[in-house]
Design an enzyme around this catalytic site. Structure first.
Site, mmCIF file in Angstrom:
data_model
loop_
_atom_site.group_PDB
_atom_site.id
_atom_site.type_symbol
_atom_site.label_atom_id
_atom_site.label_comp_id
_atom_site.label_asym_id
_atom_site.label_seq_id
_atom_site.Cartn_x
_atom_site.Cartn_y
_atom_site.Cartn_z
ATOM 1 N N ARG A 83 0.827 -1.204 0.000
ATOM 2 C CA ARG A 83 0.000 0.000 0.000
ATOM 3 C C ARG A 83 0.866 1.261 0.000
ATOM 4 N NH1 ARG A 83 -1.894 1.094 4.219
ATOM 5 N NH2 ARG A 83 -0.889 -0.431 5.587
ATOM 6 N N LYS A 91 -8.651 -2.473 0.908
ATOM 7 C CA LYS A 91 -8.486 -1.579 2.042
ATOM 8 C C LYS A 91 -9.310 -0.300 1.885
ATOM 9 C CE LYS A 91 -5.817 -4.046 4.656
ATOM 10 N NZ LYS A 91 -6.379 -4.651 5.901
ATOM 11 N N HIS A 138 -10.111 -4.339 12.678
ATOM 12 C CA HIS A 138 -9.038 -4.961 11.900
ATOM 13 C C HIS A 138 -8.600 -6.190 12.690
ATOM 14 C CE1 HIS A 138 -4.722 -4.794 10.119
ATOM 15 N NE2 HIS A 138 -5.527 -5.502 9.357
ATOM 16 N N SER A 161 0.539 -6.655 11.198
ATOM 17 C CA SER A 161 1.226 -7.630 10.362
ATOM 18 C C SER A 161 2.387 -8.265 11.117
ATOM 19 C CB SER A 161 1.744 -6.935 9.099
ATOM 20 O OG SER A 161 2.402 -7.843 8.261
ATOM 21 N N LYS A 173 -1.948 -13.028 13.368
ATOM 22 C CA LYS A 173 -3.405 -12.878 13.281
ATOM 23 C C LYS A 173 -4.048 -13.959 12.404
ATOM 24 C CE LYS A 173 -4.543 -8.966 11.451
ATOM 25 N NZ LYS A 173 -5.077 -9.196 10.101
ATOM 26 N N THR A 174 -3.495 -14.167 11.210
ATOM 27 C CA THR A 174 -4.048 -15.175 10.299
ATOM 28 C C THR A 174 -3.742 -16.584 10.782
ATOM 29 O OG1 THR A 174 -3.915 -13.687 8.392
ATOM 30 C CG2 THR A 174 -4.013 -16.032 7.933
ATOM 31 N N ASP A 181 -9.294 -11.027 8.534
ATOM 32 C CA ASP A 181 -8.739 -9.672 8.488
ATOM 33 C C ASP A 181 -9.661 -8.557 8.944
ATOM 34 O OD1 ASP A 181 -6.500 -8.046 7.982
ATOM 35 O OD2 ASP A 181 -7.249 -7.485 6.026
ATOM 36 N N ARG A 195 1.962 -12.337 -1.437
ATOM 37 C CA ARG A 195 0.649 -12.730 -0.912
ATOM 38 C C ARG A 195 -0.105 -13.618 -1.892
ATOM 39 N NH1 ARG A 195 -1.561 -9.612 3.415
ATOM 40 N NH2 ARG A 195 -0.182 -7.922 4.082
#
Length: 532
Positions: A60, A200, A219, A239, A243-244, A258, A324
């Site tokens: 981003r 996003k 988030h 990140s 989390k994932t 997410d 990704r």
């Protein structure tokens, strides 16, 4: 090849987007892959995955993101965090983009942001690249044929990577721009092929709209006990904090990885897919996510691969660390069919503490939870960026500052209210270092983290004996079956206890310095929970 639905009413022309070449409406995955290959946008990989690189932008561009400053949002946007753009500059940008688009082919996807029909956002995404249409079709939620017949977009996103903005003319910073106009219900994206900007942008919209309706926008990842959506957990984290990975527990049902909302009815996923990091992705450790990289129409972004065998190299970060893959949720066997859950019983805040100070798990009061939520702490480690030679603290409020259009206290107070109302138990989980800081200590054992999370989620951890941490004031379990007791007391893991104390005081001061910006805007109980 079916080129998809060509609507004689031409919806984008009705919106004022005129003079385009061929417009492809709501192509499904096979047609989108075909068009992307015909146009030379990427390579067909193993299993039919689509392999693509995004050029100069492999992530981003937060400094190129703007919100148009109009009277309707003047008093509700967090302007210190969201760069303003003048309405007149936006109009010039829009008209210049429309002129640039004339005669070119575009791909349109009509999609939903949000699994809860009461709170979802109807979004039309107009993309120059066919694979961007494929990406956003994975990441948002796909209407049925009947819903498409009645579809009326509330917001439209136009993504045109071949258009270069003019900072002097368009009121932006560079040739790349992401501009949100809440009055015009329009988002313009230019001069970046990084697909994450599309999703996003929708997250940012929902982060603004939902709190105004009393819905917490988060988030976070989320899962629930198999067969029991009322036993829901949410996992906040920046990140690299897990989390994932930690939410993708095969013994629980995945709601999403997410972005979620928490309404008066419960939890709902914003998305219809996942956008997972693939650097060092292991077939053994994360078999289902790894398997998606060889499934039809998965978008594999910025990964090095063998030109003959098409084997992906999960260790080669020569393009970017931010490699990704994007795939639909139903590619994960334990994913929820509805993407809905109950009110969270457990709220987990993940951090990667490279200072080796924080315990592997701690129980938080609601006020402490708001304190750590507003802090949004993790740390960059040496090697992640050029010039990083020692751990650098990162405070990203609400665990997602770049996507927060309102002031952080709006989200913090809403979260605290929901935690209090529904009785959620809050935990801070450190997936970073123990036994010393980065370079001296070791990474927190994933086996221990999973054991502690299991105990937290099944309720057994609440029966443990707790001690009060002398530096942060939260409660830390003294003993948990299957976990080394020394690990639960970080000071015991350090050879030099005085060095631990000095490091802990240093981290406390970092928290306090960062939190000072929120003190004028928060309630007394949260001020009391603040440290330093």
């Amino acid at each position: 090849m079916n080129i998809g639905r060509v609507n004689p009413a031409n919806p984008v022309e009705e919106q004022g987007i005129q003079g385009l070449g061929r417009v492809y409406y709501n192509l499904q995955e096979p047609a989108l892959v075909h068009e992307a290959l015909v146009r030379g946008e990427g390579t067909l990989g193993k299993g039919g995955a689509f392999l693509v690189t995004t050029g100069r932008h492999t992530g981003r561009s937060p400094k190129d993101k703007f919100v148009v400053r109009t009277p309707s949002v003047e008093d509700t946007i967090w302007w210190e965090n969201n760069a303003p753009m003048a309405p007149e500059a936006f109009e010039r940008l829009y008209q210049d983009m429309l002129a640039h688009m004339k005669g070119r082919d575009y791909f349109v996807q009509d999609l939903f942001g949000g699994a809860d029909p009461e709170h979802r956002l109807d979004v039309r995404v107009v993309t120059e690249l066919a694979w961007h249409g494929l990406f956003i079709r994975h990441l948002l939620r796909r209407p049925t044929a009947a819903e498409l017949d009645e579809f009326a977009p509330e917001f439209t996103i136009i993504n045109c990577p071949s258009f270069k903005a003019d900072p002097a003319r368009h009121g932006c910073r560079s040739e790349t721009v992401i501009a949100l106009n809440f009055d015009r219900k329009l988002i313009l994206i230019a001069n970046t092929a990084y697909a994450g900007e599309n999703k996003k942008s929708v997250f940012t919209l929902l982060n603004y709209i939902l709190p105004g309706k009393g819905v917490m926008a988060m988030h976070c990842s989320s899962n629930h006990a198999i067969g029991n959506p009322e036993d829901t957990a949410v996992f906040f984290g920046l990140s690299g904090t897990g989390k994932t990975t930690l939410s993708a527990d095969p013994s629980r049902t995945l709601i999403g990885d997410d972005e979620h909302g928490w309404s008066d009815k419960g939890t709902f996923n914003f998305e219809g897919g996942c956008y997972a990091k693939t650097i060092h992705l292991s077939r053994e450790a994360e078999p289902e996510i790894h398997a998606t990289t060889e499934k039809f129409a998965t978008v594999v972004e910025n990964m090095v691969f063998d030109p003959e065998t098409l084997e992906l190299d999960f260790a080669d970060n020569s393009i970017t660390d931010n490699m990704r893959c994007a795939y639909p949720l139903d590619y994960i066997s334990n994913a929820s069919a509805t993407s809905l859950g109950g009110h969270p019983k457990n709220v987990i805040m993940l951090t990667c503490d490279a200072y080796g100070v924080l315990p592997p798990i701690a129980r938080l009061t609601p006020a402490q939870a708001m304190y750590h939520f507003l802090s949004g702490f993790t740390s960059k480690t040496p090697g992640t960026e050029v010039g990083v030679v020692e751990p650098i603290p990162t405070f990203s409020t609400c665990f997602g500052a770049p996507f927060m259009p309102r002031r952080p206290e709006v989200y913090g107070k809403l979260l605290q209210e929901k935690i209090n109302r529904h009785g959620a138990t809050c935990w801070l989980v450190n997936t970073g270092w123990t036994g010393g800081a980065y370079g001296t200590g070791r990474r927190m054992p994933i086996k221990a983290t999973r054991a502690l999370l299991t105990a937290a989620l099944d309720g057994s951890l609440n029966a443990a004996r707790f001690r009060k941490d002398p530096y942060f004031g939260f409660e830390v379990p003294v003993a948990v079956p299957g976990v080394d007791e020394a690990l639960l007391d970080p000071r015991r893991t350090w050879a030099d206890k005085d060095a631990y104390d000095a490091q802990a005081k240093k981290l406390v001061a970092m928290f306090a310095d960062n939190f000072a910006q929120y003190v004028p805007h928060i309630d007394a109980d949260v001020k009391a929970a603040a440290i330093g």
